[in-house]
Design an enzyme around this catalytic site. Structure first.
Site, PDB file in Angstrom:
ATOM      1  N   LYS A  37       0.854  -1.195   0.000  1.00  0.00           N
ATOM      2  CA  LYS A  37       0.000   0.000   0.000  1.00  0.00           C
ATOM      3  C   LYS A  37       0.883   1.236   0.000  1.00  0.00           C
ATOM      4  CE  LYS A  37      -2.235   1.902   3.638  1.00  0.00           C
ATOM      5  NZ  LYS A  37      -2.341   3.372   3.700  1.00  0.00           N
ATOM      6  N   ASP A  64      -3.200   4.323  -2.268  1.00  0.00           N
ATOM      7  CA  ASP A  64      -4.122   4.861  -1.257  1.00  0.00           C
ATOM      8  C   ASP A  64      -4.022   6.380  -1.229  1.00  0.00           C
ATOM      9  OD1 ASP A  64      -5.688   5.275   1.008  1.00  0.00           O
ATOM     10  OD2 ASP A  64      -4.119   4.646   2.401  1.00  0.00           O
ATOM     11  N   LYS A  66      -6.889   8.338  -1.788  1.00  0.00           N
ATOM     12  CA  LYS A  66      -8.216   8.813  -1.352  1.00  0.00           C
ATOM     13  C   LYS A  66      -8.637  10.058  -2.123  1.00  0.00           C
ATOM     14  CE  LYS A  66      -7.657   7.085   3.410  1.00  0.00           C
ATOM     15  NZ  LYS A  66      -6.181   6.923   3.536  1.00  0.00           N
ATOM     16  N   ASP A  69     -12.530  15.214  -5.185  1.00  0.00           N
ATOM     17  CA  ASP A  69     -12.449  16.458  -5.949  1.00  0.00           C
ATOM     18  C   ASP A  69     -13.656  16.501  -6.872  1.00  0.00           C
ATOM     19  OD1 ASP A  69     -11.371  18.776  -7.326  1.00  0.00           O
ATOM     20  OD2 ASP A  69      -9.370  18.124  -6.689  1.00  0.00           O
ATOM     21  N   THR A 123     -11.862   6.837  10.098  1.00  0.00           N
ATOM     22  CA  THR A 123     -12.059   6.297  11.450  1.00  0.00           C
ATOM     23  C   THR A 123     -11.514   7.249  12.517  1.00  0.00           C
ATOM     24  OG1 THR A 123     -10.078   5.010  11.131  1.00  0.00           O
ATOM     25  CG2 THR A 123     -12.156   3.872  10.816  1.00  0.00           C
ATOM     26  N   ARG A 215       3.156  -1.121  10.514  1.00  0.00           N
ATOM     27  CA  ARG A 215       4.293  -1.233  11.419  1.00  0.00           C
ATOM     28  C   ARG A 215       4.596  -2.632  11.959  1.00  0.00           C
ATOM     29  NH1 ARG A 215       2.048   3.819  14.497  1.00  0.00           N
ATOM     30  NH2 ARG A 215       0.242   2.877  13.506  1.00  0.00           N
TER      31      ARG A 215
HETATM   32  O1  C5P Z   1       1.233   0.709  10.890  1.00  0.00           O
HETATM   33  P1  C5P Z   1      -0.223   0.404  10.786  1.00  0.00           P
HETATM   34  O2  C5P Z   1      -0.539  -1.066  10.646  1.00  0.00           O
HETATM   35  O3  C5P Z   1      -1.029   1.059  11.888  1.00  0.00           O
HETATM   36  O4  C5P Z   1      -0.644   1.094   9.418  1.00  0.00           O
HETATM   37  C1  C5P Z   1      -1.985   1.080   8.968  1.00  0.00           C
HETATM   38  C2  C5P Z   1      -2.098   1.800   7.682  1.00  0.00           C
HETATM   39  O5  C5P Z   1      -3.495   1.927   7.379  1.00  0.00           O
HETATM   40  C3  C5P Z   1      -1.551   3.212   7.672  1.00  0.00           C
HETATM   41  O6  C5P Z   1      -1.116   3.483   6.331  1.00  0.00           O
HETATM   42  C4  C5P Z   1      -2.740   4.058   8.032  1.00  0.00           C
HETATM   43  O7  C5P Z   1      -2.676   5.352   7.515  1.00  0.00           O
HETATM   44  C5  C5P Z   1      -3.867   3.284   7.361  1.00  0.00           C
HETATM   45  N1  C5P Z   1      -5.180   3.492   7.964  1.00  0.00           N
HETATM   46  C6  C5P Z   1      -5.449   3.221   9.299  1.00  0.00           C
HETATM   47  N2  C5P Z   1      -6.699   3.404   9.799  1.00  0.00           N
HETATM   48  C7  C5P Z   1      -7.663   3.861   8.999  1.00  0.00           C
HETATM   49  C8  C5P Z   1      -7.410   4.128   7.664  1.00  0.00           C
HETATM   50  C9  C5P Z   1      -6.137   3.929   7.167  1.00  0.00           C
HETATM   51  O8  C5P Z   1      -4.590   2.789  10.041  1.00  0.00           O
HETATM   52  N3  C5P Z   1      -8.863   4.003   9.489  1.00  0.00           N
END
Ligand code: C5P
Length: 234
Positions: A37, A64, A66, A69, A123, A215
């Protein structure tokens, strides 16, 4: 038959902005186990070549960005994304019906087309945040409303939290419907700044079709092993 490209079970979120880090992670990860992603940070810092690097490594890419526009601009952005040979693209459902229809027209369904999905409500937004921008009946109602609009305009699915996955699956019941969920943490792993986390297996049992995991893989000492452990947990 699915009317979009096949999707990996896991997209690893490449939330980094340095070329060296991106290249190291791509070299370390296994394209038979995950897609990548690419979000606003990496894309803005490094440009479309970051997509090319992932594609050269054999990874399906979820772009991603999003998009949100006017319809014409979103349609052109979607076409540009499809030209980058990505597997999945997203837009904000709150851009409205005509914007969603324009996005759908720009990416015609087909086995080589990227999946086209929408974000309903971020979220990070709570009921009070929504009230401040004029949405007075709460996040849950707004998510349901925007998911229906997303389905009505022919998009392939949504990105949502795992807690919403079950309800979203009901709006996109076909085998080709996509419910893509972040906020996933392997059992016993660090939660970082994610509050309401579920394990990968729980997310799938709630109806998620692909998981976004950052992460727990990218910050691990051995990203490949961390990814393999998650796949084994599934
Ligand atoms: O490191 P982690 O697993 O938390 O990363 C989750 C990814 O999903 C990040 O790129 C974050 O911006 C994205 N994301 C999220 N929660 C959301 C929408 C997107 O963690 N509601």
């Amino acid at each position: 038959m699915a009317d979009h490209r096949p999707q990996p079970r896991i997209y690893v979120a490449l939330d980094v902005a340095e070329e060296r880090r991106v290249r190291d992670l791509l070299a370390e990860l296994d394209p038979s186990l995950c897609g990548i992603k690419i979000g606003k940070e990496a894309f803005t810092a490094l440009g479309p070549r970051v997509v090319e690097w992932a594609r050269e490594g054999g990874f399906p890419v979820f772009l991603d960005l999003k998009f949100h526009d006017i319809p014409n601009t979103v349609a052109r952005a979607c076409r540009a994304a499809a030209d980058l040979d990505v597997a999945l693209v997203n837009v904000h459902a709150s851009g409205g019906r005509r914007m969603l229809e324009a996005a759908r027209e720009a990416i015609e369904p087909g086995r080589d087309a990227p999946g086209l999905i929408a974000v309903t409500v971020l979220t990070s937004m709570e009921d009070a945040d929504l009230a401040e921008i004029g949405v007075n009946d709460g996040a849950q109602a707004q998510v349901a409303r925007l998911a229906r609009l997303t389905a009505e305009t022919g998009l392939d699915g949504v990105v949502c939290s795992a807690r919403e996955a079950q309800a979203m699956r009901a709006v996109f019941p076909d085998a080709s419907g996509l419910v893509v969920t972040p906020g996933v943490r392997p059992a016993g792993g660090a939660r970082d700044d994610q509050r309401r986390v579920v394990t990968p297996a729980e997310a799938l049992s709630l109806g998620a079709t692909s998981l976004v995991i950052g992460r727990p893989v990218t910050a691990a000492d051995e990203p490949r092993k961390a990814l393999e452990a998650i796949v084994a947990e599934l």
